[in-house]
Write a protein that holds these residues in place. Structure first.
Motif, short mmCIF file in Angstrom:
data_model
loop_
_atom_site.label_atom_id
_atom_site.label_comp_id
_atom_site.label_asym_id
_atom_site.label_seq_id
_atom_site.Cartn_x
_atom_site.Cartn_y
_atom_site.Cartn_z
N PHE A 17 -9.28 0.62 -2.04
CA PHE A 17 -8.01 1.07 -2.60
C PHE A 17 -7.32 -0.11 -3.26
O PHE A 17 -7.06 -1.13 -2.62
CB PHE A 17 -7.16 1.64 -1.46
CG PHE A 17 -5.78 2.10 -1.84
CD1 PHE A 17 -5.50 2.67 -3.07
CD2 PHE A 17 -4.74 2.00 -0.92
CE1 PHE A 17 -4.23 3.12 -3.40
CE2 PHE A 17 -3.47 2.44 -1.22
CZ PHE A 17 -3.22 3.00 -2.48
N ALA A 18 -7.01 0.00 -4.57
CA ALA A 18 -6.43 -1.12 -5.30
C ALA A 18 -5.02 -0.87 -5.79
O ALA A 18 -4.22 -1.82 -5.89
CB ALA A 18 -7.32 -1.47 -6.50
N SER A 19 -4.66 0.38 -6.13
CA SER A 19 -3.31 0.63 -6.63
C SER A 19 -3.00 2.12 -6.60
O SER A 19 -3.88 2.95 -6.40
CB SER A 19 -3.15 0.10 -8.06
OG SER A 19 -3.89 0.90 -8.97
N TYR A 20 -1.72 2.43 -6.84
CA TYR A 20 -1.30 3.83 -6.95
C TYR A 20 -0.24 3.94 -8.04
O TYR A 20 0.42 2.97 -8.42
CB TYR A 20 -0.74 4.36 -5.62
CG TYR A 20 0.52 3.67 -5.15
CD1 TYR A 20 1.78 4.01 -5.65
CD2 TYR A 20 0.47 2.66 -4.19
CE1 TYR A 20 2.93 3.36 -5.22
CE2 TYR A 20 1.61 2.01 -3.75
CZ TYR A 20 2.84 2.36 -4.27
OH TYR A 20 3.98 1.71 -3.85
N SER A 21 -0.06 5.16 -8.54
CA SER A 21 1.00 5.48 -9.47
C SER A 21 1.62 6.80 -9.04
O SER A 21 0.91 7.73 -8.67
CB SER A 21 0.46 5.61 -10.90
OG SER A 21 1.47 6.03 -11.79
N TYR A 22 2.96 6.85 -9.05
CA TYR A 22 3.67 8.06 -8.62
C TYR A 22 4.70 8.41 -9.68
O TYR A 22 5.66 7.70 -9.91
CB TYR A 22 4.34 7.82 -7.27
CG TYR A 22 5.11 8.99 -6.72
CD1 TYR A 22 4.53 10.24 -6.57
CD2 TYR A 22 6.44 8.83 -6.32
CE1 TYR A 22 5.24 11.30 -6.04
CE2 TYR A 22 7.16 9.89 -5.78
CZ TYR A 22 6.56 11.13 -5.65
OH TYR A 22 7.26 12.19 -5.12
N GLY A 23 4.52 9.52 -10.36
CA GLY A 23 5.40 9.98 -11.42
C GLY A 23 4.69 11.09 -12.17
O GLY A 23 3.62 11.50 -11.77
N PRO A 24 5.24 11.65 -13.25
CA PRO A 24 6.34 11.11 -14.05
C PRO A 24 7.55 12.03 -14.17
O PRO A 24 8.20 12.03 -15.22
CB PRO A 24 5.67 10.98 -15.42
CG PRO A 24 4.78 12.19 -15.49
CD PRO A 24 4.38 12.49 -14.05
N GLY A 36 0.81 -1.21 0.00
CA GLY A 36 0.00 0.00 0.00
C GLY A 36 0.84 1.25 0.00
O GLY A 36 2.04 1.23 -0.31
N LEU A 37 0.21 2.34 0.39
CA LEU A 37 0.85 3.66 0.42
C LEU A 37 0.84 4.14 1.86
O LEU A 37 -0.20 4.52 2.39
CB LEU A 37 0.07 4.62 -0.49
CG LEU A 37 0.65 5.99 -0.74
CD1 LEU A 37 1.95 5.90 -1.53
CD2 LEU A 37 -0.36 6.86 -1.48
N GLY A 38 1.99 4.10 2.51
CA GLY A 38 2.03 4.41 3.93
C GLY A 38 1.18 3.42 4.70
O GLY A 38 1.28 2.21 4.52
N ASP A 39 0.28 3.95 5.54
CA ASP A 39 -0.61 3.09 6.32
C ASP A 39 -1.89 2.75 5.57
O ASP A 39 -2.74 2.03 6.10
CB ASP A 39 -0.97 3.78 7.65
CG ASP A 39 0.22 3.85 8.59
OD1 ASP A 39 1.12 3.00 8.47
OD2 ASP A 39 0.25 4.77 9.44
N ALA A 40 -2.06 3.26 4.37
CA ALA A 40 -3.24 2.94 3.55
C ALA A 40 -2.93 1.67 2.77
O ALA A 40 -2.21 1.70 1.77
CB ALA A 40 -3.55 4.10 2.60
N THR A 41 -3.45 0.55 3.21
CA THR A 41 -3.15 -0.73 2.58
C THR A 41 -4.14 -1.05 1.47
O THR A 41 -5.28 -0.60 1.48
CB THR A 41 -3.18 -1.86 3.63
OG1 THR A 41 -4.46 -1.86 4.28
CG2 THR A 41 -2.09 -1.66 4.67
N PHE A 42 -3.68 -1.81 0.50
CA PHE A 42 -4.56 -2.23 -0.58
C PHE A 42 -5.71 -3.06 -0.01
O PHE A 42 -5.50 -3.96 0.80
CB PHE A 42 -3.79 -3.04 -1.63
CG PHE A 42 -2.69 -2.25 -2.28
CD1 PHE A 42 -2.94 -1.00 -2.81
CD2 PHE A 42 -1.40 -2.75 -2.35
CE1 PHE A 42 -1.94 -0.25 -3.42
CE2 PHE A 42 -0.38 -2.03 -2.96
CZ PHE A 42 -0.65 -0.77 -3.49
#
Length: 249
Positions: A165-172, A95-101
């Motif tokens: 919450f299923a996924s994240y993207s960080y960019g670009p 997940g993202l930090g404490d936010a789990t998938f």
């Protein structure tokens, strides 16, 4: 849905079409061993700090019996702005930090909002077929904070039936200097703009793929955590991270 959300969907589709297996029970050295999908309500945002340095030289006067000369220096002010890392949003395979998938969609959005402030784009819940997106579930949602995009659905390997919450993207941002929010990294300190050499040194088991014309160069740290590169040589850099279970699966 804005162009960034569309880029995220294509990014996630390319990643998963390239054969990167994403497991529900991925054990990550990048995340704390939390077995719950609940998110923490705490936040730890670090505000931008500005340091201003003033240097003023005192004026001096030298006198003699015949002449008097006075010289005065100018005052210069330099300003240096440092963007601190964002805490509480570590990039991980669970997940993202404490936010789990698999965590509740509204709770996840509230968690990230508490750290980053209001989102910059929210698609709202839409039908993936009507939206032309190859995404799992009967309804999907993309919520963006500039270069960070979160994907929500009611069906993924992480959970089923409820919006989550299923996924994240960080960019670009290629060099990482202008990316917003700035400073999201893995537990090992690897972020956008890091070199492939540093990536390999931090994660010796990482798989780096030169890719093709469709997907481009990519890397896989472990199931559930991968990303894209400018190239596969040690001097190339990380363009983006993708975590979780996204569209195109």
């Amino acid at each position: 849905m804005n162009l960034h959300a569309d880029l995220v969907r294509r990014t996630l589709a390319a990643a998963l079409a390239g054969g990167l297996a994403l497991g529900v029970a991925a054990c990550s050295e990048e995340q704390s061993s939390a077995d719950t999908t609940a998110v923490s309500s705490s936040s730890d945002a670090t505000s931008t700090t500005t340091t201003v340095v003033d240097t003023t030289a005192a004026s001096t006067t030298s006198s003699s019996t015949s002449t008097t000369s006075t010289s005065t220096s100018t005052t210069s002010t330099s300003s240096t702005t440092t963007l601190p890392e964002i805490k509480g949003l570590g990039l991980g395979a669970k997940g993202l930090g404490d936010a789990t998938f698999g965590a509740d969609a509204d709770e996840t959005i509230a968690y990230v909002t508490a750290i980053l402030g209001s989102s910059t784009n929210d698609s709202g819940w839409v039908d993936p077929i009507e939206a032309g997106a190859a995404c799992p579930g009967t309804r999907i949602r993309f919520v963006d904070w500039h270069d960070l995009s979160l994907f929500f659905t009611d069906e993924s390997p992480a959970a089923s039936g409820l919006p989550h919450f299923a996924s994240y993207s960080y960019g670009p941002a290629v060099d990482g200097s202008s990316i917003n929010p700035f400073g999201l990294t893995t537990k090992g300190g690897v972020g956008v703009g890091a070199t492939v050499e540093f990536l390999r040194a931090t994660y010796p088991a990482v798989r780096v793929d030169a890719g093709d014309d469709i997907s481009g160069p990519s890397f896989l740290i472990q199931d559930g955590l991968m990303g894209f590169l400018t190239g596969s040589s040690n001097s190339d850099t990380i363009i983006s991270f993708v975590g979780g279970y996204g569209c195109g699966e």
